[in-house]
Design an enzyme around this catalytic site. Sequence first.
Site, PDB file in Angstrom:
ATOM      1  N   GLY A   1       0.805  -1.230   0.000  1.00  0.00           N
ATOM      2  CA  GLY A   1       0.000   0.000   0.000  1.00  0.00           C
ATOM      3  C   GLY A   1       0.830   1.268   0.000  1.00  0.00           C
TER       4      GLY A   1
ATOM      5  N   GLY B   1       2.460   3.774   1.548  1.00  0.00           N
ATOM      6  CA  GLY B   1       2.941   4.006   2.912  1.00  0.00           C
ATOM      7  C   GLY B   1       3.342   5.450   3.143  1.00  0.00           C
ATOM      8  N   ARG B   2       3.559   6.157   2.067  1.00  0.00           N
ATOM      9  CA  ARG B   2       3.925   7.572   2.233  1.00  0.00           C
ATOM     10  C   ARG B   2       3.454   8.405   1.054  1.00  0.00           C
ATOM     11  NH1 ARG B   2      10.323   7.812   1.004  1.00  0.00           N
ATOM     12  NH2 ARG B   2      10.460   6.025  -0.367  1.00  0.00           N
TER      13      ARG B   2
ATOM     14  N   GLY C   1       6.587   7.400   6.769  1.00  0.00           N
ATOM     15  CA  GLY C   1       5.720   8.120   5.839  1.00  0.00           C
ATOM     16  C   GLY C   1       6.377   9.329   5.190  1.00  0.00           C
TER      17      GLY C   1
ATOM     18  N   ASP D   1       4.471  -4.241  -7.246  1.00  0.00           N
ATOM     19  CA  ASP D   1       3.817  -3.057  -6.678  1.00  0.00           C
ATOM     20  C   ASP D   1       4.396  -1.781  -7.291  1.00  0.00           C
ATOM     21  OD1 ASP D   1       6.039  -4.172  -5.069  1.00  0.00           O
ATOM     22  OD2 ASP D   1       5.919  -2.274  -4.005  1.00  0.00           O
TER      23      ASP D   1
HETATM   24  P1  AMP Z   1       9.186   0.893  -2.652  1.00  0.00           P
HETATM   25  O1  AMP Z   1      10.080  -0.294  -2.741  1.00  0.00           O
HETATM   26  O2  AMP Z   1       9.878   2.190  -2.425  1.00  0.00           O
HETATM   27  O3  AMP Z   1       8.241   0.971  -3.789  1.00  0.00           O
HETATM   28  O4  AMP Z   1       8.318   0.714  -1.315  1.00  0.00           O
HETATM   29  C1  AMP Z   1       7.716  -0.491  -0.919  1.00  0.00           C
HETATM   30  C2  AMP Z   1       6.658  -0.221   0.134  1.00  0.00           C
HETATM   31  O5  AMP Z   1       7.228   0.434   1.265  1.00  0.00           O
HETATM   32  C3  AMP Z   1       5.519   0.664  -0.330  1.00  0.00           C
HETATM   33  O6  AMP Z   1       4.353   0.184   0.260  1.00  0.00           O
HETATM   34  C4  AMP Z   1       5.895   2.026   0.228  1.00  0.00           C
HETATM   35  O7  AMP Z   1       4.788   2.857   0.419  1.00  0.00           O
HETATM   36  C5  AMP Z   1       6.537   1.650   1.543  1.00  0.00           C
HETATM   37  N1  AMP Z   1       7.483   2.662   2.015  1.00  0.00           N
HETATM   38  C6  AMP Z   1       8.712   2.951   1.531  1.00  0.00           C
HETATM   39  N2  AMP Z   1       9.295   3.951   2.221  1.00  0.00           N
HETATM   40  C7  AMP Z   1       8.416   4.313   3.189  1.00  0.00           C
HETATM   41  C8  AMP Z   1       8.416   5.290   4.232  1.00  0.00           C
HETATM   42  N3  AMP Z   1       9.450   6.099   4.451  1.00  0.00           N
HETATM   43  N4  AMP Z   1       7.320   5.373   5.012  1.00  0.00           N
HETATM   44  C9  AMP Z   1       6.275   4.564   4.842  1.00  0.00           C
HETATM   45  N5  AMP Z   1       6.201   3.622   3.889  1.00  0.00           N
HETATM   46  C10 AMP Z   1       7.254   3.493   3.071  1.00  0.00           C
HETATM   47 MG    MG Z   2       6.731   1.475  -4.532  1.00  0.00          MG
END
Ligand code: AMP
Ligand code: MG
Length: 520
Positions: free
Chosen positions: A102, A104-105, A138, A272
């Site tokens: 989902g 997350g930020r 976030g 994702d």
């Molecule tokens: P990514 O690999 O950057 O696409 O992130 C994978 C998951 O981690 C996704 O659900 C992002 O929303 C979550 N995510 C990455 N960095 C953060 C953060 N600093 N705070 C909250 N969620 C995060």
């Molecule tokens: Mg991502």
Amino acid sequence: MQLSELPFEQRLVSELPGEAEAAPFPHQVHGACYSRVRPTPVAAPKLLAWSEDCAALLGLSEVGDPEQVAEVLAGNRLLPGMAPYAACYGGHQFGNWAGQLGDGRAITLGESVGSDGVRHELQLKGAGLTPYSRSADGRAVLRSSVREFLCSEAMHHLGVPTTRALSLVTTGEPVLRDMFYDGNAAAEPGAVVCRVAPSFLRFGNLELPAARGDQALLERLADFVHQSLFADVPGSGAAAHGVWFGEVCRRTAVMVAHWMRVGFVHGVMNTDNMSLLGLTIDYGPYGWLEGFEPDWTPNTTDLPGRRYCYGNQPGVALWNLARLGQALGALGVTEEDVGAGLETYRSTYESTFADMLASKLGLATIDGESALVDGLFSLLQQVETDMTLFFRRLAQVPMDSDLTPRAFEPLLPAYYSDNPPETELMAWLALYRSRLAAQGVDEARRRTRMDAVNPKYVLRNYLAQQAIDSATAGDTGPLTRLLAVLREPYAEQPAHEELAARRPEWARHKAGCSMLSCSS
Ligand code: AMP
Ligand code: MG
């Protein structure tokens, strides 16, 4: 028009089931495609960069009051019609099902119809906690936000399908990050990017309800994808879903072919991070090939298996599409339809990349040119050769007269090594010349065609890092200049020649200039 005057609406929120606004504590979200959540206000928003091109796409003719704009684009103030939400999705990460992930930020503020007649979502990245933040904060740091802002716009101007970026705002708040994952966390400046795309829906949005066996939600979401993103696909239900799946496959193939053309390595091709619209999405530890090495990955987390290296990207996209096809199978999309979609991917990738490679060489076709093509790829890997410079400068080697003994000279700046493979280079150039002659390619036309597909300016890893270092020290000049130069990546820009240069040696092993961690 100014930002505050944009008419906002929120189709996804009005048409799909969501979770009512609540405190954004981390939890599993069932039976909902999103959660209503507000951005968390920040201490001192400041507008650092603004893309005029993206603004024009939204119909914005002027920035307006930068302080008010920063308030909105940092998430401190909502405008009428905005209905912010974070999307619920899952995904396969590095080949394994990861369950719920989902936004997350990332928080979508609202949608607005752009000057192109298309709806565009405005989404803040780094806007605070959501129910999907898991154990993270976030937030986003300035360095990763500069990288996402610049690369989104650079890719657009290169002609690569991508999400866009409207703005970069600093928050005035520190964010703690362990950049090297070595236990040494440090405070970095926080930032928020406003991303723009017709939709941020990913493969993982459909995968999650399918994996959970939530048939009702999967059906509603698939119908929404059909009606809102692929409205020209006739019919309904499984048959229609099978058809738009084929279109997702086709678009993904075109996107990846472009990545291969310009030497872009996404770095985290988890499902994702794969857009249903075939847009490059989620700029994290991406990188640009400098030396042409098919097994190069910019992502330190990816080093053990190099799953997401340059040369694997076409295969990984196919694997990801198969996961999406599997999810749609739960809706009754037939194995034949899924298979046909994957075949569309294969054939589209093959023909698109072949056409692009032909253009990169100024040839009419590379059909039947396997000796030339194989020779090219082995030449590029013989010693460290800058991909961008090699193709760009190949247009400058005269091909309409006999090759002189040092005909390769225009190519020398592409070599990181002091010993370019002169003999092999001459042999390949001679073969190239003979194939151009055999295809009857006109020299002036060759150069024009090549210069239109072989960029002179790409967002080299070290250039992004220089812009980050300056912006962190309070000087946005290099960032603004880079954004301006990358608007015309195929043009000769004599005043900015040094931004087209080979990576300097100091940048070879410097953090951010060659390898990147996922810490962002
Ligand atoms: P990514 O690999 O950057 O696409 O992130 C994978 C998951 O981690 C996704 O659900 C992002 O929303 C979550 N995510 C990455 N960095 C953060 C953060 N600093 N705070 C909250 N969620 C995060
Ligand atoms: Mg991502």
